[in-house]
Design an enzyme around this catalytic site. Structure first.
Site, PDB file in Angstrom:
ATOM      1  N   ASP A 193       0.868  -1.188   0.000  1.00 25.26           N
ATOM      2  CA  ASP A 193       0.000   0.000   0.000  1.00 25.26           C
ATOM      3  C   ASP A 193       0.897   1.228   0.000  1.00 25.26           C
ATOM      4  OD1 ASP A 193      -1.788   1.960   2.242  1.00 25.26           O
ATOM      5  OD2 ASP A 193      -2.570   1.380   0.273  1.00 25.26           O
TER       6      ASP A 193
ATOM      7  N   HIS B  84      -4.561   4.360   7.888  1.00 27.58           N
ATOM      8  CA  HIS B  84      -3.830   4.932   6.768  1.00 27.58           C
ATOM      9  C   HIS B  84      -2.333   4.980   7.003  1.00 27.58           C
ATOM     10  CE1 HIS B  84      -7.099   5.731   4.118  1.00 27.58           C
ATOM     11  NE2 HIS B  84      -7.774   6.280   5.099  1.00 27.58           N
TER      12      HIS B  84
ATOM     13  N   HIS C 297      -3.406  10.767   6.195  1.00 30.41           N
ATOM     14  CA  HIS C 297      -2.423   9.751   6.576  1.00 30.41           C
ATOM     15  C   HIS C 297      -1.508  10.147   7.714  1.00 30.41           C
ATOM     16  CE1 HIS C 297       0.156  12.367   4.252  1.00 30.41           C
ATOM     17  NE2 HIS C 297      -0.456  12.073   3.128  1.00 30.41           N
TER      18      HIS C 297
ATOM     19  N   ASP D 132      -2.143  -0.811   6.489  1.00 30.83           N
ATOM     20  CA  ASP D 132      -3.121  -1.079   5.436  1.00 30.83           C
ATOM     21  C   ASP D 132      -2.710  -2.292   4.616  1.00 30.83           C
ATOM     22  OD1 ASP D 132      -4.188   2.338   4.597  1.00 30.83           O
ATOM     23  OD2 ASP D 132      -4.709   0.948   6.210  1.00 30.83           O
TER      24      ASP D 132
ATOM     25  N   GLU E 251       1.155   5.543   0.573  1.00 24.21           N
ATOM     26  CA  GLU E 251       0.541   6.816   0.973  1.00 24.21           C
ATOM     27  C   GLU E 251       1.135   7.886   0.076  1.00 24.21           C
ATOM     28  OE1 GLU E 251      -1.856   6.886   2.966  1.00 24.21           O
ATOM     29  OE2 GLU E 251      -1.655   4.870   3.781  1.00 24.21           O
TER      30      GLU E 251
END
Lengths: 744, 130
Positions: free
Chosen positions: A556, A699, A607, A704, A558
């Site tokens: 994942d 987040h 985030h 995640d 950000e």
């Protein structure tokens, strides 16, 4: 339609039966009697009975009532009791292992008949026995699995504590076990040690051929095969190989062979059991190799250089023998001799400077914290003295190269001689540095002590009390350590001490080890199921392989915003691996990235990554290749993968890696496939549906990624029920979902 | 007044040169060929300075050094160690045991002579170690 239950009807029938039988009997009797009578007697009888027929009927009725009542009682006690017993028994069976005690009072109910009562008691006993057996089995199963769990943990702990780096692979070179030390070794080989810590080189499910040349390993395995064929008891092969980072590794290979009945049957037939896999014991010998080469080089320079110098001197000195030598020539030859002496002296000085400080003795010495050695010595000597030994000025940063057993023995021996022969009552220890060596002092309050005697102790074989003996002397121990020891007096303070100069070791970076052992969770350094997985890697098409057996890198990102093409950047990548259906929690990748631009407040709100957190972090140019190596050989998975991939694709060229070669699965699409009727396929919603705990920080890329990984595992199971089993099927089906049309 | 020098070394090849050198400097020279001889000579007639080798038979130079320094009456004897044992540990040991100076072989005779003169000019009894 019956108004009464079957049982009640039966009861009624039973009650009426005797009355009916009585009526029948009377009728039969009457018929019989009238049959034996002739006509006038019959007429007379009829004349008697007819007027009193009602009384007869009444009499029958009166008789029928008690008969019916008795019949009822008898029936209830026997048949109904049996019925009840049956029902109670059925209830017991249905209750199964219900924990509560059965409340049926079966024996009492069936008390009518002794046989039934016995049966009731028997049934209860059988039931109790069954429950007992069930509980016992449950306990034994639990104990056995606890035992297995304990063994597994012990094995894992043993492996992680081993000072030797160990990696176990199956026949195809897939890693199925490795220990902490191996992780350290591979960390030094990694091109991005801070980013991945060597995890991209060694991990469950990864191929060992990513690190070692396949041909080299195959050759070692062939040699092992040949040894086994020749009947050698302990086959093994060794090879030395250079590894990335200009490192030299010595690898010892040992086969893992089938055990068990199938194997012994094979052995009886004279066929060697097949090799299941192999164990690699890896040692980084770069430093030793360098030392040894340097040493050899210096020795060679010394011998060859000295030969030359000596030759020059010899020739010149032989010229001096000639009687007819004139003064200038004499002077020239003498100069030659002087020059050569100078150069030999210089050579020896430089050689001794270079090597003697790091003299590696043949005896294996270990690195030990100076403070630990002193503490151990204090304890031993304190035990001899009967009172504690004070520690003065112990330098806590010192690391020594010692064979602790023999060194402690030597110190103890000297102390014991002092106690025995000079009645010393109190001693102290001190540790410092001097002249590039560590200086350990054993101090006592001294008076007239004969130097000769005291120094003579160094030569005697060590003996302490009745138990401890050693063929070594203190001098032997000192030689082993390339150390020196003497006796000094501190006259003003009336103290005397033994001073031992010991070699220093490089201060160890203990934090490097701490990073690994901090994992309190069950270490997932092994998966023996991988022994069986052939997969073949190259043999079968990736698309043909079932989802359940593949390796995944679930990741994942950000980012600074939602527009990859309009300047938004990745600021964090988090990834975790799934191998053979297991989420490997400690095989993960997490890195903050400096985006080299500002982070909008709106995205910080999502985030929580502030500009301060990413300042000074590596940029995408460094991190993306490391991530690429980490994800090598696996299927990439992300939630709404199209979004993350777009970012990756835009940075590919800049970072010099390509993510096209790997298949990509999107848990968003898979969720739409598996549960098409659900309204939301957002990650949080799916997690809630599956009962997956939310990450500790919302987040956060790694958090995640872990949630996505857990979701993936559930989805794979659901998809299987819908007939989507292989990767190819999943990829094709995913394309048909509506979400697949989303583009970024 | 002429200083008395004792040279203790078991190798004749160095003794000959050292003896010649010290005599040329104008000192009163005596020699000893092993550790025991050296010790006896020092005790019998304490010299002003001893050129002491370490690797000698009977008693090593370090042992001689310790015994001399252990004897209060010999505190005035200066000791210059002259030895092939060149490790730093050896040097540390020598100085710690009470040598006034420590020179490793090979050495320049000129340096040696200068050092000897230096030591003889110093106050006797000011040794390296406490």
């Amino acid at each position: 339609m019956t108004m009464l239950k079957a049982a009640e009807r039966r009861l009624l029938a039973v009650m009426l039966l005797p009355a009916l039988l009585l009526a029948l009997w009377i009728v039969l009797a009457a018929v019989l009697v009238t049959a034996t009578l002739d006509a006038p007697q019959r007429a007379a009888l009829r004349a008697l009975v007819e007027p009193n027929g009602v009384f007869l009927f009444l009499a029958w009725l009166i008789a029928a009532l008690p008969l019916g009542w008795f019949a009822r009682r008898w029936y209830l006690r026997h048949d109904v009791a049996a019925e009840r017993l049956l029902e109670a028994a059925q209830a017991l069976v249905a209750a199964g292992d219900a924990q509560h005690e059965p409340t049926q009072d079966m024996p009492q109910r069936a008390a009518s008949s002794p046989a039934l009562a016995e049966i009731a008691r028997l049934i209860e006993r059988l039931h109790a026995e069954q429950r007992r057996l069930r509980t016992q089995i449950a306990h034994e199963v639990a104990a056995a699995s606890r035992g297995i769990d304990a063994e597994r943990s012990r094995l894992a702990a043993l492996m992680s504590e081993l000072a030797q780096a160990v990696v176990v692979c199956n026949r195809d070179g897939v890693v199925l076990l490795y220990n902490g030390r191996a992780r350290l070794v591979f960390r030094t080989l990694s091109r991005s040690p801070e980013l991945t810590g060597g995890a991209e080189l060694v991990g469950l499910g990864r191929s060992i051929y990513d690190v070692f040349d396949r041909a080299l390993v195959q050759h070692a395995l062939e040699r092992i095969d040949a040894q086994i064929a020749r009947g050698r008891a302990d086959p093994g092969a060794q090879f030395v190989t250079s590894a990335p980072g200009a490192q030299l590794l010595r690898v010892q290979t040992v086969p893992v062979r089938e055990k068990g009945s199938a194997a012994s049957a094979q052995q009886q037939r004279g066929v060697a059991p097949a090799i299941d896999g192999f164990v690699l014991m890896i040692e980084n010998v770069t430093r030793e190799f360098e030392h040894e080469t340097q040493r050899d080089r210096l020795l060679l320079a010394l011998t060859e250089g000295s030969r030359a110098s000596l030759a020059n001197m010899q020739a010149a000195s032989e010229m001096l023998d000639f009687p007819d030598l004139d003064a200038p020539m004499r002077e020239r030859f003498l100069r030659v001799i002087r020059d050569e002496i100078g150069s030999m002296g210089g050579r020896i000085r430089s050689l001794s400077d270079a090597t003697l400080r790091h003299a590696t003795t043949r005896w294996p010495l270990e690195d030990m914290r100076g403070a630990d050695l002193v503490a151990a010595a204090a304890q031993r000597i304190g035990a001899l003295l009967g009172q504690p030994v004070a520690l003065l000025d112990v330098d806590a940063q010192l690391w020594l190269k010692v064979d602790s057993y023999s060194m402690l023995l030597a110190l103890e021996y000297l102390a014991s001689r002092l106690i025995d022969e000079f009645d010393v009552r109190a001693m102290q220890l001190r540790l410092g540095t001097a002249a590039g060596r560590a200086q350990l002092d054993l101090i006592w309050r001294g008076h007239a002590l004969n130097t000769e005697t005291v120094m003579g102790w160094q030569m005697d074989a060590m003996r302490i009390g009745a138990q401890t003996r050693s063929p070594l002397s203190v001098r032997d121990v000192l030689e082993r350590h390339d150390a020196e020891c003497w006796f000094e007096r501190d006259r003003p303070r009336e103290l005397a001490f033994f001073r031992v100069l010991l070699p220093l070791a490089e201060a160890r970076d203990e934090s490097a080890h701490a990073g690994l052992s901090a994992d309190d969770s069950r270490p997932e350094f092994y998966d023996f199921n991988l022994f069986a997985s052939t997969g073949g890697g190259q043999a079968r098409e990736l698309a043909e392989r079932p989802l359940a057996g593949l390796s995944y890198t679930v990741f994942d990102t950000e980012t600074t915003g939602l527009n990859p093409t309009q300047g938004d950047e990745i600021i964090q990548i988090g990834a975790v691996r799934i191998v053979n259906g297991r989420l490997l929690a400690n095989d993960c990748f997490e890195q903050l990235i400096d985006p080299r631009r500002d982070i909008p407040g709106a995205s910080i709100a999502v985030h929580g990554i502030t500009p301060e957190m990413v300042a000074g972090k590596p940029t995408i140019d460094a991190v993306l290749p490391a991530f690429h190596r980490f994800a090598q050989g696996s299927v990439l998975v992300a939630h709404n993968a199209a979004f993350d991939l777009r970012f990756l694709q835009l940075k590919q060229q800049q970072a010099g890696v390509r993510f096209d070669a790997q298949p990509v699965l999107d848990t968003l699409l898979l969720s739409a496939l598996a549960q098409p009727q659900q309204e939301s396929h957002a990650l949080e919603a799916i997690a809630v549906r599956f009962g997956i705990a939310p990450p500790t920080r919302r987040h956060d890329a790694l958090g995640d990624a872990i949630v996505t990984a857990q979701v993936l595992l559930r989805l794979i199971a659901l998809l299987q029920e819908r007939g989507i089993v292989t990767l190819g099927q999943a990829l094709d089906a995913a394309k048909t979902t509506w979400y697949a049309r989303l583009e970024y | 007044m002429t200083h008395r020098i004792l040279i203790a070394d078991d190798e004749p090849n160095i003794l000959i040169s050292l003896e010649y050198l010290m005599k040329r400097e104008g000192f009163d020279v005596s020699v000893a060929r092993d550790g025991q001889q050296a010790l006896d000579a020092i005790r019998a007639q304490p010299p002003d300075l001893v050129l002491l080798d370490v690797m000698m038979p009977k008693k090593s130079g370090f042992e001689v050094l310790q015994e001399v320094r252990g004897d209060e009456s010999l505190a005035r004897v200066r000791i210059l160690m002259l030895t092939a044992k060149g490790r730093e540990t050896d040097q540390a040991k020598g100085l710690a045991l009470g040598a006034d100076a420590y020179m490793t072989k090979p050495f320049s005779t000129r340096d040696l002579a200068a050092r000897v003169r230096e030591l003889l000019a110093q106050q006797p009894g000011a040794h390296g170690a406490p």
